[in-house]
Design an enzyme around this catalytic site. Sequence first.
Site, PDB file in Angstrom:
ATOM      1  N   GLU A  40       3.907  -1.646  -1.529  1.00  0.00           N
ATOM      2  CA  GLU A  40       4.905  -1.053  -0.419  1.00  0.00           C
ATOM      3  C   GLU A  40       6.075  -1.816  -0.278  1.00  0.00           C
ATOM      4  O   GLU A  40       7.251  -1.344  -0.156  1.00  0.00           O
ATOM      5  CB  GLU A  40       4.099  -1.057   0.741  1.00  0.00           C
ATOM      6  N   GLU A  60      -6.885   0.489  -1.373  1.00  0.00           N
ATOM      7  CA  GLU A  60      -7.430   0.492   0.172  1.00  0.00           C
ATOM      8  C   GLU A  60      -8.533   1.470   0.369  1.00  0.00           C
ATOM      9  O   GLU A  60      -9.345   1.456   1.061  1.00  0.00           O
ATOM     10  CB  GLU A  60      -6.061   1.067   0.925  1.00  0.00           C
TER      11      GLU A  60
END
Length: 168
Positions: A40, A60
């Site tokens: 990210e 995740e």
Amino acid sequence: NRYQMGMFLSLAQRVYHKLLHLPKIVISCISGYCIGGGLELALCCDFRIIDKTAKFQLPEVSRGLIAPLGPKNKLISLLGQGRVKEMVFTGRMIEASEAYAIGLADFLVPALETFAFEKAHHIEQQDLEILLLNKHVIEGSVNRKKAMLKTLFSEKFKKKLDEFTHGV
């Protein structure tokens, strides 16, 4: 605890926001693992330069979390929904050559730092104001037509055009 995690996520979002709006051209150099929040962070940069050891992953889902897709879902705009779904749903590790091939990385090079410094040197030779205006047009945060008109009637453009036409 929930409060601390909320504070951490809030801080991370502020870091990403600041990096995205930094009045500079931002280059990330990735060697080795770039996973989850690290990916990210890399998505906030203007360029992602990698070497052959770079590996990308969004693990995740396997940890019961929502995958970070970058600011303004940048990962989706780069790779498309199908490819992002595959990354998120499987948590599969993406090797450097594939990351470059699918557009997750802009450059795959053998000498990461040398290439990055050369790229940065070339960029720094340009006018920062014009670079940033172009960056914002490309990202869609500034109207292209208005930006064109602004530059076409600027003193900088007139000077550059004069230099060009007179062979300076």
